[in-house]
Scaffold this motif. Structure first.
Motif, PDB file in Angstrom:
ATOM      1  N   ARG A 113      13.502 -14.400  45.575  1.00  0.00           N
ATOM      2  CA  ARG A 113      14.779 -13.781  44.788  1.00  0.00           C
ATOM      3  C   ARG A 113      16.150 -14.500  45.247  1.00  0.00           C
ATOM      4  N   GLY A 114      15.957 -15.298  46.188  1.00  0.00           N
ATOM      5  CA  GLY A 114      17.204 -16.189  46.684  1.00  0.00           C
ATOM      6  C   GLY A 114      17.894 -15.694  47.922  1.00  0.00           C
ATOM      7  N   ALA A 115      17.342 -14.483  48.557  1.00  0.00           N
ATOM      8  CA  ALA A 115      17.984 -13.958  49.441  1.00  0.00           C
ATOM      9  C   ALA A 115      17.426 -14.773  51.046  1.00  0.00           C
ATOM     10  N   GLY A 116      18.322 -14.912  52.002  1.00  0.00           N
ATOM     11  CA  GLY A 116      17.943 -15.375  53.332  1.00  0.00           C
ATOM     12  C   GLY A 116      17.645 -14.225  53.960  1.00  0.00           C
ATOM     13  N   VAL A 117      16.557 -14.334  55.042  1.00  0.00           N
ATOM     14  CA  VAL A 117      15.984 -13.371  55.690  1.00  0.00           C
ATOM     15  C   VAL A 117      15.957 -13.504  57.220  1.00  0.00           C
ATOM     16  N   LEU A 118      16.841 -12.790  58.025  1.00  0.00           N
ATOM     17  CA  LEU A 118      16.615 -12.853  59.497  1.00  0.00           C
ATOM     18  C   LEU A 118      16.294 -11.487  60.065  1.00  0.00           C
ATOM     19  N   ASP A 150      38.206 -13.826  53.234  1.00  0.00           N
ATOM     20  CA  ASP A 150      37.747 -12.722  53.290  1.00  0.00           C
ATOM     21  C   ASP A 150      36.566 -12.229  52.433  1.00  0.00           C
ATOM     22  N   ARG A 151      36.752 -12.651  51.286  1.00  0.00           N
ATOM     23  CA  ARG A 151      35.495 -12.577  50.358  1.00  0.00           C
ATOM     24  C   ARG A 151      34.282 -13.146  51.012  1.00  0.00           C
ATOM     25  N   GLU A 152      34.741 -14.415  51.034  1.00  0.00           N
ATOM     26  CA  GLU A 152      33.405 -15.221  51.632  1.00  0.00           C
ATOM     27  C   GLU A 152      32.911 -14.730  53.068  1.00  0.00           C
ATOM     28  N   ALA A 153      33.601 -14.147  53.882  1.00  0.00           N
ATOM     29  CA  ALA A 153      33.032 -13.448  55.123  1.00  0.00           C
ATOM     30  C   ALA A 153      32.142 -12.159  54.916  1.00  0.00           C
ATOM     31  N   ASP A 154      32.776 -11.471  53.889  1.00  0.00           N
ATOM     32  CA  ASP A 154      32.026 -10.181  53.473  1.00  0.00           C
ATOM     33  C   ASP A 154      30.687 -10.779  52.825  1.00  0.00           C
ATOM     34  N   VAL A 155      30.715 -11.794  51.977  1.00  0.00           N
ATOM     35  CA  VAL A 155      29.381 -12.005  51.373  1.00  0.00           C
ATOM     36  C   VAL A 155      28.434 -12.809  52.360  1.00  0.00           C
ATOM     37  N   LEU A 156      29.016 -13.455  53.277  1.00  0.00           N
ATOM     38  CA  LEU A 156      27.950 -13.930  54.229  1.00  0.00           C
ATOM     39  C   LEU A 156      27.495 -12.688  55.445  1.00  0.00           C
ATOM     40  N   ARG A 157      28.323 -11.814  55.481  1.00  0.00           N
ATOM     41  CA  ARG A 157      28.010 -10.724  56.320  1.00  0.00           C
ATOM     42  C   ARG A 157      26.842 -10.180  55.894  1.00  0.00           C
ATOM     43  N   LEU A 158      26.639  -9.763  54.689  1.00  0.00           N
ATOM     44  CA  LEU A 158      25.826  -8.974  53.669  1.00  0.00           C
ATOM     45  C   LEU A 158      24.439  -9.675  53.817  1.00  0.00           C
ATOM     46  N   VAL A 159      24.707 -11.228  53.443  1.00  0.00           N
ATOM     47  CA  VAL A 159      23.518 -12.237  53.414  1.00  0.00           C
ATOM     48  C   VAL A 159      22.484 -12.062  54.634  1.00  0.00           C
ATOM     49  N   ASN A 166      21.979  -9.404  43.750  1.00  0.00           N
ATOM     50  CA  ASN A 166      22.347  -8.073  43.053  1.00  0.00           C
ATOM     51  C   ASN A 166      22.704  -6.949  44.085  1.00  0.00           C
ATOM     52  N   GLU A 167      22.083  -7.036  45.208  1.00  0.00           N
ATOM     53  CA  GLU A 167      22.343  -5.935  46.171  1.00  0.00           C
ATOM     54  C   GLU A 167      24.086  -6.027  46.786  1.00  0.00           C
ATOM     55  N   ILE A 168      24.231  -7.618  46.892  1.00  0.00           N
ATOM     56  CA  ILE A 168      25.683  -7.703  47.439  1.00  0.00           C
ATOM     57  C   ILE A 168      26.636  -7.635  46.505  1.00  0.00           C
ATOM     58  N   ALA A 169      26.526  -7.803  45.283  1.00  0.00           N
ATOM     59  CA  ALA A 169      27.177  -7.560  44.255  1.00  0.00           C
ATOM     60  C   ALA A 169      27.672  -6.209  43.881  1.00  0.00           C
ATOM     61  N   GLN A 170      26.610  -5.096  44.013  1.00  0.00           N
ATOM     62  CA  GLN A 170      26.809  -3.691  43.959  1.00  0.00           C
ATOM     63  C   GLN A 170      27.680  -3.373  45.240  1.00  0.00           C
ATOM     64  N   GLU A 171      27.366  -3.917  46.437  1.00  0.00           N
ATOM     65  CA  GLU A 171      28.000  -3.499  47.715  1.00  0.00           C
ATOM     66  C   GLU A 171      29.440  -3.757  47.509  1.00  0.00           C
ATOM     67  N   LEU A 172      29.926  -4.921  47.100  1.00  0.00           N
ATOM     68  CA  LEU A 172      31.061  -5.439  47.207  1.00  0.00           C
ATOM     69  C   LEU A 172      31.696  -5.162  45.787  1.00  0.00           C
ATOM     70  N   CYS A 173      31.022  -4.583  44.784  1.00  0.00           N
ATOM     71  CA  CYS A 173      31.667  -4.485  43.513  1.00  0.00           C
ATOM     72  C   CYS A 173      32.329  -5.738  42.832  1.00  0.00           C
ATOM     73  N   TYR A 174      31.342  -6.772  42.950  1.00  0.00           N
ATOM     74  CA  TYR A 174      31.641  -8.205  42.255  1.00  0.00           C
ATOM     75  C   TYR A 174      30.696  -8.333  41.360  1.00  0.00           C
ATOM     76  N   SER A 175      30.686  -9.361  40.495  1.00  0.00           N
ATOM     77  CA  SER A 175      29.709  -9.549  39.596  1.00  0.00           C
ATOM     78  C   SER A 175      28.716 -10.624  40.412  1.00  0.00           C
ATOM     79  N   GLU A 176      27.477 -10.607  39.997  1.00  0.00           N
ATOM     80  CA  GLU A 176      26.451 -11.723  40.455  1.00  0.00           C
ATOM     81  C   GLU A 176      26.818 -13.044  40.513  1.00  0.00           C
ATOM     82  N   ARG A 177      27.603 -13.358  39.473  1.00  0.00           N
ATOM     83  CA  ARG A 177      28.276 -14.674  39.097  1.00  0.00           C
ATOM     84  C   ARG A 177      29.171 -14.956  40.232  1.00  0.00           C
TER      85      ARG A 177
END
Length: 208
Positions: A113-118, A150-159, A166-177
């Motif tokens: 799905r495009g997610a990174g997993v650790l 700050d936006r990039e840091a928030d996205v990286l933290r969730l990644v 899709n989950e990141i977009a929902q968490e941060l109230c952003y679009s998937e784009r």
């Protein structure tokens, strides 16, 4: 039923390779293929004891043959090895003693799905180490001294927590784009290969 994910398995020893193939072959979510015939879109599952020079060479060789999505299953996960593996181009990482067939399929599906997993506990350990770097400087308008917003840091933290787009977009109230564009901008700016590489870089530099 959705299309099955093409997967090939390679290990540094034949027993491990055969064992993982046997566990995955019966799963309806994946389709085991021969690595010699694998399409570039297939996901490679590489099985190693520790992330040493041989493991890194295996990752690089696999990428060099055209496979860009790699799940690494390792018995021992040392911080330096994890960073080296991320920089070599893995997309997902699992601790061998903890992962079940179900768990491995979940990692493969997340990578597909495009997610990174650790492993979550490993992320926590790395973040604690990074806290020693004392990267506390900041500049106005949400732009950090390192060049990350700050936006990039928030996205990286969730990644880093294993969330997909899709989950990141929902968490941060952003679009998937917006999420995809943010990750694309980070990768381009710092010459990073993929999400795990971006997360490893961000943790190492104290950006998240």
């Amino acid at each position: 039923m959705s299309q099955r994910i093409a997967v090939f398995v390679q290990a540094l020893d034949s027993i491990s390779e055969l064992g993982v193939i046997a566990a995955l072959r019966i799963r309806p979510e994946v389709h085991i293929v021969d690595r010699r015939d694998a399409d570039p879109e297939a996901i490679a599952v590489l099985v190693v004891d520790e992330i040493d020079d041989n493991a890194i060479a295996l990752i690089k060789s696999t990428r060099g043959q055209g496979t860009q999505r790699i799940v690494l299953v390792a018995s021992s996960l040392e911080d330096d090895g994890v960073f080296a593996a991320a920089e070599a181009g893995i997309s997902g990482l699992a601790r061998r003693k903890d992962v079940t067939a179900d768990g491995l399929v979940q990692v493969i599906s997340s990578v597909d799905r495009g997610a990174g997993v650790l492993p979550p506990d490993l992320v926590g350990t790395l973040l604690k180490q990074v806290s020693r770097l004392q990267h506390q400087a900041a500049v106005p308008r949400g732009q950090r001294y390192s060049g990350i917003t700050d936006r990039e840091a928030d996205v990286l933290r969730l990644v880093s927590q294993g969330l997909d787009t899709n989950e990141i977009a929902q968490e941060l109230c952003y679009s998937e784009r917006t999420v995809k564009n943010t990750l694309h901008a980070i990768n381009n700016r710092f010459n990073l290969r993929n999400r795990p590489h971006a997360v490893a870089y961000a943790i190492r530099e104290g950006l998240i």
